[in-house]
Structure formats: structure tokens, C-alpha cells
Scaffold this motif. Structure first.
Motif, PDB file in Angstrom:
ATOM      1  N   ALA A 253       0.828  -1.208   0.000  1.00  0.00           N
ATOM      2  CA  ALA A 253       0.000   0.000   0.000  1.00  0.00           C
ATOM      3  C   ALA A 253       0.865   1.262   0.000  1.00  0.00           C
ATOM      4  O   ALA A 253       0.555   2.242  -0.690  1.00  0.00           O
ATOM      5  CB  ALA A 253      -0.930  -0.009   1.211  1.00  0.00           C
ATOM      6  N   THR A 256       2.347   1.435  -3.622  1.00  0.00           N
ATOM      7  CA  THR A 256       1.363   1.571  -4.699  1.00  0.00           C
ATOM      8  C   THR A 256       0.543   2.848  -4.575  1.00  0.00           C
ATOM      9  O   THR A 256       0.285   3.532  -5.571  1.00  0.00           O
ATOM     10  CB  THR A 256       0.418   0.353  -4.719  1.00  0.00           C
ATOM     11  N   TYR A 257       0.128   3.164  -3.349  1.00  0.00           N
ATOM     12  CA  TYR A 257      -0.770   4.305  -3.152  1.00  0.00           C
ATOM     13  C   TYR A 257      -0.063   5.540  -2.596  1.00  0.00           C
ATOM     14  O   TYR A 257      -0.719   6.554  -2.325  1.00  0.00           O
ATOM     15  CB  TYR A 257      -1.922   3.899  -2.225  1.00  0.00           C
ATOM     16  N   GLN A 258       1.262   5.424  -2.369  1.00  0.00           N
ATOM     17  CA  GLN A 258       2.062   6.558  -1.898  1.00  0.00           C
ATOM     18  C   GLN A 258       1.508   7.152  -0.603  1.00  0.00           C
ATOM     19  O   GLN A 258       1.210   8.336  -0.497  1.00  0.00           O
ATOM     20  CB  GLN A 258       2.131   7.644  -2.982  1.00  0.00           C
ATOM     21  N   SER A 264      -1.018   3.287   6.083  1.00  0.00           N
ATOM     22  CA  SER A 264      -1.007   1.935   5.508  1.00  0.00           C
ATOM     23  C   SER A 264      -1.599   0.919   6.476  1.00  0.00           C
ATOM     24  O   SER A 264      -2.120  -0.119   6.055  1.00  0.00           O
ATOM     25  CB  SER A 264       0.417   1.522   5.135  1.00  0.00           C
ATOM     26  N   TYR A 267      -5.360  -0.405   6.133  1.00  0.00           N
ATOM     27  CA  TYR A 267      -5.684  -1.553   5.285  1.00  0.00           C
ATOM     28  C   TYR A 267      -5.570  -2.858   6.062  1.00  0.00           C
ATOM     29  O   TYR A 267      -6.432  -3.740   5.948  1.00  0.00           O
ATOM     30  CB  TYR A 267      -4.753  -1.590   4.063  1.00  0.00           C
ATOM     31  N   GLY A 313      -8.027   0.255  -7.096  1.00  0.00           N
ATOM     32  CA  GLY A 313      -7.558   1.494  -6.488  1.00  0.00           C
ATOM     33  C   GLY A 313      -7.558   1.435  -4.971  1.00  0.00           C
ATOM     34  O   GLY A 313      -8.005   0.447  -4.365  1.00  0.00           O
ATOM     35  N   SER A 314      -7.097   2.499  -4.352  1.00  0.00           N
ATOM     36  CA  SER A 314      -6.892   2.524  -2.908  1.00  0.00           C
ATOM     37  C   SER A 314      -8.185   2.382  -2.110  1.00  0.00           C
ATOM     38  O   SER A 314      -8.216   1.696  -1.092  1.00  0.00           O
ATOM     39  CB  SER A 314      -6.183   3.817  -2.507  1.00  0.00           C
TER      40      SER A 314
END
Length: 409
Positions: A253, A256-258, A264, A267, A313-314
Motif C-alpha cells: 500500500a 502503490t498508493y504513496q 497503511s 488496510y 484502487g486505494s
């Protein structure tokens, strides 16, 4: 297995009545025990930065914790099936308390490994003996009872991202010192449970004198062995996939999602918290619809969602993690009950085998996945891991609940 049939006919004080007081206390202790273990993966981002550890080293830390626990659980269970040791429960948590203290003060990688071994030993004692307490207190609601117990553990594991965000990020490694207080609280509660457990075992010992042993049918014994092997593969699939998410999805995460380390953890918390919900509802569902059906559904229904997860997506990833967590973990407590009913006279062994196997598979998975990430990268590894729930189709080969019950009637 002669005594498996012998103990099936054994009547305990809790056979017809469910002792909820004991169930809720042991579940609370399970939460405390597993929250101690949750400190270790929660510290991975902290240790990676403070000690400069590689993903392989982080995997080895998880391996040391989970492998010690998994190897020792069936050993402890086998021994206590013959010679129950009620006060092993508080003694085990004392070992975990020393491990947490060492982890908070560890100056290097090797000291961390030694510390997590102590935590693993505590867990190895707690899980089979805790499952025996649950079995004694369950009455005729074994699925529900095991769910109450296991949801305590899953809730403790779900605290890992909260621990990271609220305690370890601001306080660092030494923030783990606070968890020695949690261990001490668990020791107090388990001392009370040990007294109740001791009384139950004394009653059972008196009843055993009137039980006549039988030898199991050879065909039944063979079918039981095949069913246990199938359970091993099913636990392997669930544990490796759960290890991929709980140990490494935070890094995925972040890349990928910066996002930050703290963000993080959202998640992971969603996955683990919804997993606790799934664990709780799995037992009652299995009592109503059958153990085999829930084991099959938990992995088959997750398969398309797990394959989709690495490509969304996030925001949608959070939704998928919640659904996957609920469905995947409905079988966690159910596999334990199913295994206990396969060999009802070996409660400690079967509990230790299945729960220990979950830890052990997770340990091997953590190391293997860490190596794969170092070699192939996060994205490729997460995609590979997403295929693991497909092994759930093996549950189709398990004997039905009615057939298992027929073996012992």
C-alpha cells in the motif's frame, strides 16, 4: 486412536450446558495473548528503519515466532491430552511477558529473534490448553464456543495496526514495554481459569474409570488420516494468503498508493478486524449449516476477490479487504472444531495441530514471501499470493459432517 472412541462417550459437567463465563474470560485472555504477538509484525516498519533489516530478515523474525509456536503446540497438546496441566496457562503467558520485555529493549536482530522465541513458547502453551478449556465449557455449542475463543485471538491480531499507529510510531521500539502490563493482566485471569480447569479435569478423571476402550475401524482410521491431510492443505492456503496480507500488504500500500506508514495500517486493520467478525460468525453458521460447508465456502467465495485485489484502487482495496477478511476467516474456528470431531479423544493434539499449523504455515509463508519480494518485487508476489485461495476446492473431498458423526455413533 483407541482412546479417541473411549473419550467420545465421556460425559463432562459441561456437555449439556455452555459455561459462558469461562468462555468469555478465556476469549479475553486470547485477545491479550494475541495482541502480544501482534506487536511483532506491527513493529516491522519500525525495525526495518531503526535496524536496517531486509524483508528476508523480517520474514525470519515472523518465522521464529510462528514456527516455535506451531512446532510446540501439537507437542504440548499431545502431552496434556495424557497429563493435563491447568497452571501451564499462566506459566506460558509469563514466558510471553519476558519475551515482550526483551523485544522492547533488543539492540540488534539476534536479540529480537531470542525474544520472539519466548513469545512463541508462551503461545504454544496457551493455544492447545485454551482450546481444551473451550471444549470443556462449550456444552453442545462447540462451533459457537470455538468462535468466541478464536474471535478473541483475531481481535488481538487486529490491534496490530492500531498498536503501530498509536503507540509504536510515536514511541518507537521501547513502546512495546507497555505490553508487559497486558501480559501481567493475562496471567492474573489465566490463574482463575486454571483453577476452574483443574476442577473439571478432576471430575473427568473420576468418570474415566467406568469407560471401556474400543479399537477403531481400520477404514475409519484411514479416512480420518486423509481428512487431516486435506485440512493441512486448506490451512496452508488460508495461512499463506493471510500472511501475505498481514505481513506485507502495508508495504504494498505504501509503494502503490504513496501513503505513510500510519495510513497503511488502515488496510491491515480492516482485513484483520473483519477477519475477527468472520471468525465469530463462522462457528454459529457451522453449527447450523455444517462444518464442511463453511470450510468450503470460506476459500471458494474469496478466490475471485483475492485475484482482483492487486489491480484495484486505494478505496476499493479497503472494501475488498473487508469482504475477504470476513469470508476467509469464517473457517478459522470451524477447522479446529472439525478436526476435534475427527479425533474427539485428542482435543489438545488436534487443537495444537490445526492452530499450530496455521501459525507454522504463516511462518513459512512469511519467510517465503519475504524472499519472493526481495527477488521479484512486491506487485508480482502479491499477484502470486492471490491465487492461493483456489486450493479451497480440496474441501470438496472432506467427509461430510454426518459421516464423521456416524463414525462415533
Amino acid at each position: 486412536m483407541d482412546k479417541a472412541l473411549q473419550n467420545k462417550s465421556l460425559v463432562t459437567p459441561s456437555d449439556n450446558q455452555t459455561t459462558y463465563r469461562v468462555l468469555f474470560i478465556i476469549a479475553g485472555c486470547h485477545l491479550l495473548n494475541d495482541s502480544l504477538q501482534a506487536v511483532i509484525p506491527a513493529m516491522f516498519p519500525i525495525l526495518e528503519r531503526s535496524m536496517g533489516l531486509s524483508f528476508t530478515q523480517l520474514g525470519l523474525i515472523a518465522f521464529a515466532l510462528n514456527m516455535v509456536s506451531s512446532v510446540m503446540q501439537p507437542v504440548v497438546g499431545t502431552y496434556t491430552d495424557k497429563r493435563p496441566i491447568p497452571y501451564a496457562l499462566p506459566i506460558g503467558l509469563t514466558s510471553s511477558m519476558f519475551g515482550i520485555l526483551g523485544l522492547a529493549l533488543a539492540p540488534n536482530f539476534w536479540f529480537v529473534l531470542i525474544s520472539v522465541v519466548f513469545i512463541g513458547l508462551g503461545s504454544a502453551v496457551f493455544h492447545p490448553e485454551g482450546s481444551r478449556v473451550v471444549y470443556l465449557a462449550a456444552g453442545d455449542k462447540r462451533g459457537l464456543a470455538q468462535s468466541i475463543f478464536q474471535v478473541g485471538g483475531n481481535s488481538g491480531q487486529a490491534l496490530a495496526p492500531v498498536i503501530t499507529a498509536l503507540i509504536l510510531v510515536p514511541l518507537g521500539q521501547k513502546g512495546a514495554l507497555w505490553f508487559t502490563l497486558i501480559a501481567g493482566l493475562a496471567v492474573i485471569f489465566l490463574t482463575y481459569i486454571a483453577r476452574w480447569y483443574k476442577g473439571q479435569m478432576e471430575l473427568i478423571a473420576r468418570q474415566k474409570k467406568n469407560i471401556v476402550s474400543k479399537k477403531p475401524n481400520i477404514d475409519i482410521a484411514k479416512s480420518i488420516k486423509i481428512a487431516i491431510v486435506l485440512l493441512v492443505f486448506i490451512v496452508f492456503a488460508r495461512s499463506w494468503y493471510a500472511a501475505a496480507i498481514s505481513n506485507f500488504y502495508a508495504f504494498y500500500a505504501i509503494d502503490t498508493y504513496q501513503i505513510s506508514i500510519a495510513n497503511s495500517q488502515i488496510y491491515i486493520f480492516i482485513f484483520l478486524a473483519m477477519g475477527a467478525v468472520g471468525t465469530f460468525i463462522g462457528g454459529p453458521l457451522a453449527d447450523r449449516f455444517g462444518r464442511k460447508n463453511i470450510i468450503l465456502l470460506s476459500l471458494i467465495a474469496v478466490s475471485p476477490l483475492s485475484v482482483l485485489l492487486p489491480f484495484v484502487g486505494s478505496v476499493f482495496a479497503m472494501v475488498l479487504l473487508a469482504i475477504i477478511g470476513i469470508i476467509l476467516m469464517t473457517s478459522f474456528s470451524v477447522t479446529v472444531v472439525y478436526a476435534q470431531e475427527l479425533i474427539p479423544g485428542k482435543i489438545g493434539l488436534m487443537s495444537g495441530l490445526i492452530v499450530g499449523l496455521a501459525f507454522g504455515m504463516g511462518a513459512i509463508g512469511a519467510v517465503a514471501l519475504g524472499v519472493f519480494i526481495d527477488l521479484f518485487g512486491l506487485s508480482t508476489t502479491m499477484i502470486m499470493a492471490s491465487l492461493l485461495p483456489l486450493l479451497g476446492f480440496l474441501a470438496l473431498l472432506l467427509p461430510s459432517d454426518k459421516r464423521v458423526q456416524g463414525w462415533y455413533n
